[in-house]
Design an enzyme around this catalytic site. Sequence first.
Site, PDB file in Angstrom:
ATOM      1  CB  THR A 221      -0.872   0.018   1.271  1.00 26.21           C
ATOM      2  OG1 THR A 221      -1.338  -1.297   1.513  1.00 26.21           O
ATOM      3  CG2 THR A 221      -2.034   0.958   1.120  1.00 26.21           C
ATOM      4  CB  VAL A 222       3.491   2.484   2.322  1.00 30.43           C
ATOM      5  CG1 VAL A 222       4.439   3.666   2.375  1.00 30.43           C
ATOM      6  CG2 VAL A 222       2.566   2.497   3.539  1.00 30.43           C
TER       7      VAL A 222
ATOM      8  NE  ARG B 263       8.673 -11.133  -0.230  1.00 31.77           N
ATOM      9  CZ  ARG B 263       8.157 -11.364   0.971  1.00 31.77           C
ATOM     10  NH1 ARG B 263       8.051 -12.605   1.417  1.00 31.77           N
ATOM     11  NH2 ARG B 263       7.732 -10.380   1.731  1.00 31.77           N
TER      12      ARG B 263
ATOM     13  CE  LYS C 125       5.674   2.749  11.915  1.00 33.66           C
ATOM     14  NZ  LYS C 125       4.366   3.080  11.341  1.00 33.66           N
TER      15      LYS C 125
ATOM     16  N   GLY D  45     -10.236  -2.857   8.176  1.00 28.77           N
ATOM     17  CA  GLY D  45      -8.834  -2.790   7.764  1.00 28.77           C
ATOM     18  C   GLY D  45      -8.003  -1.856   8.636  1.00 28.77           C
TER      19      GLY D  45
ATOM     20  CG  ASP E  34       2.405   1.110  15.956  1.00 30.32           C
ATOM     21  OD1 ASP E  34       3.231   0.957  15.030  1.00 30.32           O
ATOM     22  OD2 ASP E  34       1.654   2.097  16.033  1.00 30.32           O
TER      23      ASP E  34
ATOM     24  CE  LYS F  50       3.294   4.581  14.813  1.00 32.54           C
ATOM     25  NZ  LYS F  50       1.820   4.444  14.771  1.00 32.54           N
TER      26      LYS F  50
END
Lengths: 434, 434
Positions: free
Chosen positions: A13-14, A45, A104, A186, A200, A204
Amino acid sequence: MKPVRLAILGLGTVGGGILKLLQENAAEIKRRTGREIQITHVGTRRPRPDLNLDQKIKQSADLLNIVAQDDVDVVIEVMGGIHPAYEVLLEAIKHGKHIITANKALLAEHGNELFKAAEDHSVQIVYEAAVAGGIPIIKVIREGLAANKIDWLAGIINGTGNFILTEMRDKGRAFDDVLKEAQELGYAEADPTFDVEGIDAAHKLTLLASNAFGIPLQFSKVYTEGISKITAQDVKYAEELGYRIKHLGIARRTANGIELRVHPTLIPQEELLANVNGVKNAILVQANAVGPTLYYGAGAGAGPTASAIVADVVDLVRDISYTEDGAGTVPQLAFEALTDLPILNREEMTTGYYLRVNAEDQTGVLADITTILSRAGISIDAIMQQTRLKDSIPIVILTDPIQESIMDEALAKIQALPAIHGETIRIRLESLDQ
Amino acid sequence: MKPVRLAILGLGTVGGGILKLLQENAAEIKRRTGREIQITHVGTRRPRPDLNLDQKIKQSADLLNIVAQDDVDVVIEVMGGIHPAYEVLLEAIKHGKHIITANKALLAEHGNELFKAAEDHSVQIVYEAAVAGGIPIIKVIREGLAANKIDWLAGIINGTGNFILTEMRDKGRAFDDVLKEAQELGYAEADPTFDVEGIDAAHKLTLLASNAFGIPLQFSKVYTEGISKITAQDVKYAEELGYRIKHLGIARRTANGIELRVHPTLIPQEELLANVNGVKNAILVQANAVGPTLYYGAGAGAGPTASAIVADVVDLVRDISYTEDGAGTVPQLAFEALTDLPILNREEMTTGYYLRVNAEDQTGVLADITTILSRAGISIDAIMQQTRLKDSIPIVILTDPIQESIMDEALAKIQALPAIHGETIRIRLESLDQ
């Protein structure tokens, strides 16, 4: 001037978002930099014919080979995960490539080695996208607030967690119920541990704290508590007392050392931070000259993350154009030299508290509790006896800030009272006013 | 490396704040820059023995002489006013000095000439302190959001005006009453025109717009309307409809050109911007990749302004250390080349509206008004008939966005209705959702 040439590792996505953004805003970006930007390699890949990449862009799965190519000035890593990202980036650094990463976890856990390698090879590692997505918070702290001694910062830096807490408050829903919806939308992964247990956010926070205080990255010392035990009941009681529960990452400078902590936190309803809803992020920074400032925006998603990555590209293009070897002008972790300030253990930290005790309806229990708190030197800011539930009466208490070890002891004594049912709930509380 | 040497012109509140900050945070700033910063000259009409300046700092009233000295690398201008600041800075530029200024009026009205001169002499003019005090909004727009095409921005960029509107809303007070208090508190000048009539905000908006869109500074083309005609009555009606009135500076890119406007604006209550209270500032930026982001903090005061000035010092010290002649890496107005996009006249702009019509209690007047609006193609979003006042009934109407020239014509027709008393109030409305 020659174009600056990019290799993008990772085409999820990014990665796709970066390609799209560089194409869509090409004219505007060229006006800003005065220089051409070219993507020469993409590491993936699985090839992505659907993206209709320019024929000149080479696609390959051999990442170690890509980062060794002469026609690459900057490597953008958006694969995620620690391996093989770590090995690939070390190799890229050895080949004199500048690094842009949104990773991160990698930086929080292995950043010290990577930054050292970058210094040895006179390249930059930049990472605006690693914290709070599209909000340029690293730049703000490294540069915008550079005149200040930063006292503390407190941030909503995980959108999934904030979405869940917002839904719980707005609709009185239960944690599990909202988590399931977040997964369907999502917003949350199939294994939601990283988000809901605060890992997470701790990654950060590690990066934010190093930039705020000039200390080495120390992820392992962050006290981390998730939101999975927050109940609709506590959300409601907090609201009645004028507070909202937010999952915050907090870094604070104290006389004895630095506090690094991620946990659910009651904050006053009227604070802007309390009104940051859904998947949005925001960071409140308290600094000694400017006072409080706040930065708000999207913390994730293809567009916002690409915005941060490509802002780093623009910075690097400017640096490559105007500084020797593109070494740039700003230290990687905001300070020319890092200091090894002590990081406090949980027991040494100081916060206010929300306590929920479930008591039998028995004369004297309130007196017993308040006596224990008072003897421990813990000031009560508010106390509220709630409506009786099945077999007990919830008593909610807000306290002034107190060292955690003192609270531990007092709570053990409260827990030992015969009239107390089940576990006493403790949630930290910050007034954010100093 | 040799120290970087500063001359500070102006020793008022801000000048004093800069001296204090450079002293107080000297160690932290040195850790960030790795380089000594020295104040060599202070320009002031009246010497200030109370500040206990270092004996080595030379004090003088001869500003043109100060900016010609060899032991000055950077000139910090915090005198304010257009003359003699303009002449002094031009002279400093000719002597190859970099400039830091907080002077929004000077830059908005004469920035194009000053930036040209700086380019000719390879020096930088930096001005973070000129907009929104301690909020690093210039850096955010020039660098942090550099990957984006900025669609629009809307900011509370005058603390005095926001203080007045906040008090009017919170306490139902009248404009004149609060203005008097603001003057007593030192928030407003004896002559409050610059603040309450929007001129100060228009200066700041001029700078923001150039950095957002890459257009020359065009202060004279900003449509500017103050808050002095806002009544407690309209504040209350707006609140009842779910809106707050804020004095906003808005810059928007449209298909036909750029809108530059400063005016009171109804915005939805739940927006963060609507919850920015008192003397605080905040800027909401809508950009195509990142979406909406918001930046909040103190917009004035010695500490916040000094924070921005000294952040510029840190940037310059880094640039002087690492780029040729300290020329820096970022274009002065964010873009390598400016574009001359057309700036729209008021009549060409498009906004929603809050209208308050004072009608006689006469059958048919509501039908007459709605017919006029409908024939003009103006959609009504809400309509509310208020409680009768002495001789008329206030009718409040919210409309969808419409071009101002069309609204002008419709209002002229409404005004001509025999059942209408006094002037119809029009306040612009922005939903901030696109």
